[in-house]
Enzyme design. Structure first.
Site, mmCIF file in Angstrom:
data_model
loop_
_atom_site.group_PDB
_atom_site.id
_atom_site.type_symbol
_atom_site.label_atom_id
_atom_site.label_comp_id
_atom_site.label_asym_id
_atom_site.label_seq_id
_atom_site.Cartn_x
_atom_site.Cartn_y
_atom_site.Cartn_z
ATOM 1 N N PHE A 237 7.311 12.152 30.366
ATOM 2 C CA PHE A 237 8.646 12.430 30.893
ATOM 3 C C PHE A 237 9.107 13.770 30.304
ATOM 4 C CE2 PHE A 237 13.222 12.067 31.229
ATOM 5 C CZ PHE A 237 13.362 11.581 32.515
ATOM 6 N N ASP B 99 7.046 7.045 22.547
ATOM 7 C CA ASP B 99 8.195 6.888 23.431
ATOM 8 C C ASP B 99 7.950 5.599 24.208
ATOM 9 O OD1 ASP B 99 9.885 6.897 25.663
ATOM 10 O OD2 ASP B 99 9.996 9.093 25.712
ATOM 11 N N TYR C 196 18.319 1.250 28.976
ATOM 12 C CA TYR C 196 18.923 1.042 30.305
ATOM 13 C C TYR C 196 17.890 0.681 31.367
ATOM 14 C CZ TYR C 196 17.816 6.059 30.026
ATOM 15 O OH TYR C 196 17.194 7.255 29.786
ATOM 16 N N LYS C 197 16.595 0.628 31.007
ATOM 17 C CA LYS C 197 15.578 0.251 32.000
ATOM 18 C C LYS C 197 15.330 -1.260 31.896
ATOM 19 C CE LYS C 197 13.285 4.769 31.474
ATOM 20 N NZ LYS C 197 13.789 5.468 32.656
ATOM 21 N N ARG D 117 7.612 4.988 43.659
ATOM 22 C CA ARG D 117 7.453 4.221 42.419
ATOM 23 C C ARG D 117 8.266 2.930 42.506
ATOM 24 N NH1 ARG D 117 9.897 6.359 36.678
ATOM 25 N NH2 ARG D 117 11.844 5.851 37.703
#
Ligand SMILES: Cc1ncc(COP(=O)(O)O)c(C=O)c1O
Length: 410
Positions: free
Chosen positions: A130, A199, A224-225, A369
């Protein structure tokens, strides 16, 4: 051909069928974007209302301490949330700080790591990670006069020599869902004298992680995922106990005695030093309640359900849309909790699916995705999503002009 009835049977056999009721999901929506923003867990709205009305509204400043009638204790909130995240990543709550964004946490962690290896001049980052990981590493390298080295995604250890201070990797790739072997890479890099920072944004709450067992040095992750903490919910940082790492944002909340208001900085012992400024109380409160969705659920159950969902997704794509190039690894050991495929019009395909109520997302340049959050995604969701995808492509719905318009967030 795999049938919808088969998907229903898989749902009936799932040990996580009951956890879907722990979320508020809008009717008519199949939500396959929990790897971007998790759904709202039941109880979060009420918790936020209670914190605003009672703790903030009535308790006012007193709520930083524990209130006599219960509630408050905002100073301890970050630690309590850390205690909930700990079992999901194989760590102790007292080694986890919850606060800041992932990007800020990466900055703190990379500076701390570089300072632990003052004789080494290189930070290694994987180029398909990312972007924020690379951006922060580049900034830290500039700031400290270090070199940023991009490794081969297929063989990150090949770039780790005796000049490397830190190897920073994202365990599950955000585009493809490909997953590294965290324990093996940690051991390999450490054998070369480097520190290893993970990460875990696309891992936490989606795949079992054992930071302690792997003997890793640092980890960060967002909440938040798959942890469903809500938009902008705080990140977490894990620092191996005994590492003696010192983070660089030496704010008053990481001071050994913030309310002594001393002139000189004196870091708190342990993870307390990783706090910098005032805790994000509203966001932490939402996250605290959101994590109750994991109560009584093991990460092995989550993993079994996740692989069952992604296996079904891949099988349905193979059967019904064999022209699509699936970029998610087929081997379980190398797969996170999403399925991605390439399509030259991937953005428009995702928009056309959203118009049908199937929410996934697009990642540049050509990836569609689909995140599979086992706590609330069912096998019938997966079946129906593929049915819609077939409908979109057969009907060339993605070619409609309204699906070509790029939104700011894709
Ligand atoms: C691997 C990874 N790291 C970091 C981030 C984002 O960091 P931040 O919380 O600072 O926005 C994301 C966001 O999707 C991510 O996927």
């Amino acid at each position: 051909m795999t049938t919808r009835q088969h998907a229903q049977q898989l749902d009936e056999a799932s040990t996580l069928a009951h956890t879907r009721d722990r979320f508020v999901l809008p009717p008519g929506v199949i939500y396959l974007d929990g790897n971007s923003l998790g759904a709202v867990p039941v109880g979060v709205a009420a918790r936020l209302a209670q914190v605003v009305a009672d703790e903030w509204g009535t308790g006012l400043i007193r709520s930083w301490n524990a209130l006599p009638a219960g509630g408050g204790d905002w100073m301890g909130l970050s630690g309590r949330v850390a205690g909930r995240i700990a079992p999901l990543v194989g760590a102790r709550g007292e080694d986890i700080h919850v606060g800041d964004s992932t990007s800020v946490s990466l900055f703190k962690m990379m500076v701390a790591a570089a300072r632990l290896r003052p004789d080494r001049r290189v930070l290694v980052v994987e180029p398909s990670t990312f972007p924020t990981d690379g951006y922060i590493a580049s900034g830290v390298a500039d700031l400290l006069g270090l070199e940023l080295r991009w490794c081969d995604p297929e063989d990150p250890l090949a770039s780790v020599d005796d000049d490397v201070a830190l190897l920073n990797l994202t365990q599950v790739n955000f585009r493809t869902g490909a997953m590294y072997d965290l324990a093996a890479i940690t051991a390999g890099a450490q054998a070369r004298g480097a520190l290893v920072a993970w990460d875990l944004c696309h891992s936490t709450g989606a795949v079992p992680v054992d930071l302690t067992g792997a003997g890793a040095d640092f980890a960060v992750g967002c909440t938040y995922k798959y942890l469903n903490g809500g938009p902008g919910s705080p990140a977490f940082t894990w620092v191996a106990p005994g590492l003696g790492a010192r983070q660089p944002i030496t704010g008053w909340m990481g001071h050994a005695a913030p309310f002594a208001m001393a002139r000189d900085y004196q870091p708190a012992e342990g993870i307390g030093q990783w706090a910098s400024g005032t805790h994000q109380v509203l966001a932490l409160s939402a996250l605290d309640t959101a994590l109750e969705a994991f109560d009584g659920v093991t990460m092995d159950q989550v993993r079994a359900a996740s692989l069952s969902l992604s296996d079904l997704f891949i099988r349905l794509l193979d059967e019904r849309l064999p022209q699509l190039e699936i970029v998610t690894p087929r081997q379980h050991a190398s797969r996170g909790s999403q399925v991605s495929f390439r399509h030259p019009q991937a953005y428009a395909v995702v928009q056309a699916l959203i118009a049908r109520g199937v929410i996934g997302d697009f990642r540049d340049p050509d990836i569609a995705r689909f995140g599979l959050t086992p706590l609330y995604v069912s096998h019938t969701d997966v079946y129906d999503a593929v049915e819609h995808l077939v409908g979109v492509l057969d009907g060339e719905e993605h070619l409609r002009p309204e699906h070509q318009v790029r939104n700011a967030v894709t």
